[in-house]
Design a protein around this motif. Structure first.
Motif, mmCIF file in Angstrom:
data_model
loop_
_atom_site.group_PDB
_atom_site.id
_atom_site.type_symbol
_atom_site.label_atom_id
_atom_site.label_comp_id
_atom_site.label_asym_id
_atom_site.label_seq_id
_atom_site.Cartn_x
_atom_site.Cartn_y
_atom_site.Cartn_z
ATOM 1 N N VAL A 1 -7.961 -90.078 63.375
ATOM 2 C CA VAL A 1 -7.031 -90.838 64.212
ATOM 3 C C VAL A 1 -5.705 -90.904 63.480
ATOM 4 O O VAL A 1 -5.609 -91.483 62.405
ATOM 5 C CB VAL A 1 -7.555 -92.264 64.481
ATOM 6 C CG1 VAL A 1 -6.602 -93.015 65.391
ATOM 7 C CG2 VAL A 1 -8.933 -92.211 65.092
ATOM 8 N N PHE A 2 -4.693 -90.298 64.077
ATOM 9 C CA PHE A 2 -3.402 -90.198 63.403
ATOM 10 C C PHE A 2 -2.646 -91.510 63.436
ATOM 11 O O PHE A 2 -2.973 -92.424 64.187
ATOM 12 C CB PHE A 2 -2.549 -89.134 64.078
ATOM 13 C CG PHE A 2 -2.887 -87.756 63.623
ATOM 14 C CD1 PHE A 2 -2.157 -87.148 62.617
ATOM 15 C CD2 PHE A 2 -3.940 -87.068 64.182
ATOM 16 C CE1 PHE A 2 -2.470 -85.891 62.186
ATOM 17 C CE2 PHE A 2 -4.258 -85.797 63.762
ATOM 18 C CZ PHE A 2 -3.518 -85.208 62.751
ATOM 19 N N GLN A 3 -1.594 -91.547 62.633
ATOM 20 C CA GLN A 3 -0.668 -92.665 62.701
ATOM 21 C C GLN A 3 -0.028 -92.635 64.096
ATOM 22 O O GLN A 3 0.299 -91.572 64.589
ATOM 23 C CB GLN A 3 0.393 -92.453 61.626
ATOM 24 C CG GLN A 3 1.192 -93.664 61.332
ATOM 25 C CD GLN A 3 2.095 -93.420 60.129
ATOM 26 O OE1 GLN A 3 2.060 -92.357 59.529
ATOM 27 N NE2 GLN A 3 2.889 -94.398 59.798
ATOM 28 N N TYR A 4 0.156 -93.781 64.710
ATOM 29 C CA TYR A 4 0.661 -93.875 66.085
ATOM 30 C C TYR A 4 -0.103 -92.967 67.047
ATOM 31 O O TYR A 4 0.484 -92.113 67.706
ATOM 32 C CB TYR A 4 2.158 -93.572 66.142
ATOM 33 C CG TYR A 4 2.955 -94.486 65.271
ATOM 34 C CD1 TYR A 4 3.036 -95.841 65.555
ATOM 35 C CD2 TYR A 4 3.601 -94.011 64.141
ATOM 36 C CE1 TYR A 4 3.743 -96.705 64.731
ATOM 37 C CE2 TYR A 4 4.310 -94.881 63.309
ATOM 38 C CZ TYR A 4 4.372 -96.219 63.614
ATOM 39 O OH TYR A 4 5.062 -97.060 62.811
ATOM 40 N N PRO A 5 -1.435 -93.114 67.114
ATOM 41 C CA PRO A 5 -2.219 -92.224 67.985
ATOM 42 C C PRO A 5 -1.860 -92.400 69.449
ATOM 43 O O PRO A 5 -2.053 -91.497 70.253
ATOM 44 C CB PRO A 5 -3.660 -92.666 67.727
ATOM 45 C CG PRO A 5 -3.563 -94.066 67.214
ATOM 46 C CD PRO A 5 -2.266 -94.149 66.485
ATOM 47 N N GLU A 6 -1.299 -93.572 69.794
ATOM 48 C CA GLU A 6 -0.975 -93.825 71.205
ATOM 49 C C GLU A 6 0.108 -92.874 71.713
ATOM 50 O O GLU A 6 0.290 -92.720 72.907
ATOM 51 C CB GLU A 6 -0.557 -95.293 71.407
ATOM 52 C CG GLU A 6 0.553 -95.785 70.506
ATOM 53 C CD GLU A 6 0.060 -96.276 69.139
ATOM 54 O OE1 GLU A 6 -1.101 -95.979 68.785
ATOM 55 O OE2 GLU A 6 0.838 -96.931 68.425
ATOM 56 N N ASP B 1 -5.548 -92.941 59.872
ATOM 57 C CA ASP B 1 -4.307 -92.850 59.112
ATOM 58 C C ASP B 1 -3.425 -94.040 59.484
ATOM 59 O O ASP B 1 -3.028 -94.163 60.643
ATOM 60 C CB ASP B 1 -3.600 -91.530 59.439
ATOM 61 C CG ASP B 1 -2.462 -91.254 58.478
ATOM 62 O OD1 ASP B 1 -2.270 -92.059 57.549
ATOM 63 O OD2 ASP B 1 -1.771 -90.239 58.669
ATOM 64 N N GLU B 2 -3.130 -94.894 58.546
ATOM 65 C CA GLU B 2 -2.297 -96.079 58.754
ATOM 66 C C GLU B 2 -2.711 -96.851 60.005
ATOM 67 O O GLU B 2 -1.903 -97.023 60.921
ATOM 68 C CB GLU B 2 -0.813 -95.680 58.895
ATOM 69 C CG GLU B 2 -0.237 -95.008 57.680
ATOM 70 C CD GLU B 2 0.148 -95.975 56.573
ATOM 71 O OE1 GLU B 2 -0.045 -97.187 56.762
ATOM 72 O OE2 GLU B 2 0.600 -95.520 55.523
ATOM 73 N N PRO B 3 -3.965 -97.350 60.058
ATOM 74 C CA PRO B 3 -4.392 -98.021 61.298
ATOM 75 C C PRO B 3 -3.578 -99.263 61.619
ATOM 76 O O PRO B 3 -3.489 -99.653 62.781
ATOM 77 C CB PRO B 3 -5.855 -98.378 61.028
ATOM 78 C CG PRO B 3 -6.017 -98.334 59.557
ATOM 79 C CD PRO B 3 -5.037 -97.334 59.050
ATOM 80 N N THR B 4 -2.967 -99.904 60.623
ATOM 81 C CA THR B 4 -2.264 -101.158 60.902
ATOM 82 C C THR B 4 -0.784 -100.958 61.192
ATOM 83 O O THR B 4 -0.092 -101.929 61.466
ATOM 84 C CB THR B 4 -2.391 -102.129 59.719
ATOM 85 O OG1 THR B 4 -1.837 -101.508 58.566
ATOM 86 C CG2 THR B 4 -3.824 -102.504 59.458
ATOM 87 N N ALA B 5 -0.294 -99.710 61.131
ATOM 88 C CA ALA B 5 1.140 -99.476 61.352
ATOM 89 C C ALA B 5 1.569 -100.032 62.705
ATOM 90 O O ALA B 5 0.975 -99.721 63.733
ATOM 91 C CB ALA B 5 1.447 -97.987 61.263
ATOM 92 N N GLY B 6 2.577 -100.888 62.703
ATOM 93 C CA GLY B 6 3.124 -101.427 63.946
ATOM 94 C C GLY B 6 2.209 -102.412 64.655
ATOM 95 O O GLY B 6 2.331 -102.614 65.858
#
Lengths: 253, 274
Positions: free
Chosen positions: B81-86, B160-165
């Motif tokens: 799951v990438f950073q900013y997967p949305e 990857d960076e699940p908590t970003a944003g």
């Protein structure tokens, strides 16, 4: 995947320490346009060949971009093959096939001459020098500026969708085209979001269309620029006026 | 089991981004990779599902060498799951977004329906199943992205960076989700520079990356109590409780905090004891 990233690299501007990069962009634009026009007047494949050779030498020595130019031509291979096949089927004559092919290549090289050696900054200055409205010149230079960003984003999207099991090169042609939808939609959504952000950022920094602006950097023609365009013109005119018969008889002497 | 055997990696002809990486990740572990921006976290994660292949050394996922296995085969085992997967959503409904991956991996219709139902319920997204993923809130989108990754039942989940944003509330939900995933006997590997988030997951094994090298590999309690200077070396800010431990130790009070609750208890006892 790698094809796309290599393809976008061709369009990525790389500054090099070479004469063509230091020339006034307007001069390069003039030469490009002259070459593009003359393509329609020279029919003889040998003359076009000579002109192309001079340009290739120029790319190599004055621009250090020969490799990039050749690579950009390589990407046009499908079109080149189409031109060769279509012309040969229409004329059954090698000379008549060669001529449009070489003219097309010369046209491409004329475009490369300007775009591969002109930085995005110089490009927008050129557009302003052409007295285009700011909205148009700004849109153009922003579009150029975002090619590398978009190609990086496209790469991220490809990697993310591959991680979700997308296989780009699977299936028949129709399925393959459909395989690109999961890449295109996020890319379009991201681009629209980005363009709104850029617009807001520009407004915050006080950009107002319609107000007369002055430039921090202005274009000034130097002696080198004049020398370059004069020498280029002499070469182009000489090749245009060249009588090949005389040349052959000279060679016989 | 995931094995990084002496992995070196560089992009093109630039300097090495990963240097001499040796990691063995066992089933059921939670591994947190900590590091500053540019430490090589994402590069390391991309090696696990074969998006990147090591320049030197080998990566094995369940004895499969990633150099010899296609990404689509690895992706079945490893959900990344990438950073900013949305940002990668593209369908018109939450349901279809989850179904996309399942269809790619060739699951039958009845299994698909069952799996989608299961993950959407697990992540409290069932009521949104017909809505466009673009209309969800940031936290819901992140949950959907993780739900998508779990739908095809991968053995390893890489975040990857699940908590970003994400705001504080969403981070708590994320911690619950991660515990829930591990409970389902999956292995989690996550990269982050969100120290406070990691501090709330005391069960995780921590790997600290600094300029592409591993400078710490061990338990989180050990790191936060005894080696906060390693975090500073890696360009990260130690959690506030870690700083408190150091101050207390300077004052001659030797304490070890396992997590926030434990710290609260011990500080309370300290105050009570005078």
């Amino acid at each position: 995947m790698s094809v796309i990233s290599r393809f976008s690299k061709v369009f990525l501007f790389e500054e090099k320490d070479a004469l063509l990069f230091r020339l006034d962009p307007r001069i390069k634009l003039i030469k490009s346009i002259i070459l593009m026009v003359i393509v329609f007047f020279i029919q003889d494949p040998i003359k076009i060949g000579i002109l192309m050779a001079t340009l290739l030498v120029e790319f190599k020595i004055l621009g250090k971009v020969l490799f990039k130019v050749l690579r950009s031509i390589l990407y046009l291979t499908p079109i080149l093959i189409l031109i060769i096949v279509a012309n040969y089927l229409a004329t059954y004559d090698i000379i008549d096939t060669l001529s449009p092919l070489l003219r097309f290549l010369l046209f491409v090289m004329a475009v490369d001459l300007f775009f591969f050696t002109t930085s995005p900054d110089d490009f927008s200055l050129t557009l302003e020098a052409l007295r285009l409205p700011m909205t148009i010149s700004l849109s153009f230079s922003l579009a150029l500026r975002f090619i590398p960003t978009l190609s990086m984003e496209l790469n991220d999207i490809i990697e993310a969708q591959i991680s979700r099991g997308l296989q780009l090169d699977k299936g028949n042609i129709l399925t393959r085209i459909r395989n690109y939808i999961p890449l295109l939609i996020p890319l379009i959504v991201l681009s629209i979001k980005r363009s709104i952000e850029v617009a807001e950022a520009l407004e915050i920094r006080g950009l107002r269309p319609g107000v007369k602006r002055t430039s921090y950097k202005t274009l000034v023609l130097s002696g080198v620029d004049y020398a370059y365009i004069i020498i280029s013109l002499i070469i182009i005119i000489a090749i245009y006026l060249l009588e090949l018969k005389h040349l052959i008889s000279l060679a016989k002497l | 089991m995931i094995i990084f055997d002496n992995v070196w990696f560089k992009y093109g002809d630039r300097d090495y981004v990963l240097k001499n990486i040796n990691i063995t990740i066992k089933e059921g572990e939670i591994v947190c990779i900590l590091g500053d921006n540019g430490a090589g976290k994402t590069t390391l994660l991309k090696h696990i599902n074969g998006l990147l292949k090591p320049s030197k050394g080998e990566v094995y996922v369940d004895k499969l060498n990633t150099k010899e296995t296609s990404v689509s085969d690895l992706a079945k085992k490893v959900a990344l799951v990438f950073q900013y997967p949305e940002r990668m959503f593209f369908t018109e409904s939450v349901w279809k977004e989850v179904e996309f991956a399942l269809a790619n991996f060739g699951f039958e219709e009845d299994i698909r329906v069952h799996r989608i139902r299961k993950v959407l319920n697990m992540f409290w997204l069932w009521e949104y199943r017909d809505r466009s993923p673009f209309t969800l809130s940031g936290g819901e989108q992140r949950r959907l992205a993780i739900a998508i990754a779990l739908a095809w039942d991968p053995k390893y989940v890489v975040l990857d960076e699940p908590t970003a944003g994400q705001d504080g509330f969403q981070r708590e939900i994320l911690i619950d989700i991660i515990r829930n995933i591990v409970y389902r006997e999956k292995t989690i590997i996550l990269a982050t520079h969100d120290i406070e988030f990691v501090f709330e997951l005391p069960e995780c094994r921590i790997i600290v990356l600094n300029k592409g090298e591993i400078i710490y590999d061990g338990s989180s309690v050990e790191l936060f109590n005894n080696y906060p200077e390693l975090l500073i070396e890696a360009g990260l800010e130690p959690p506030s409780l870690s700083k408190l431990i150091q101050t207390l130790r300077k004052e001659g009070k030797y304490v070890v905090f396992k997590n926030y609750d434990d710290a609260v208890d011990k500080i309370y006892n300290l105050i009570k004891g005078g």
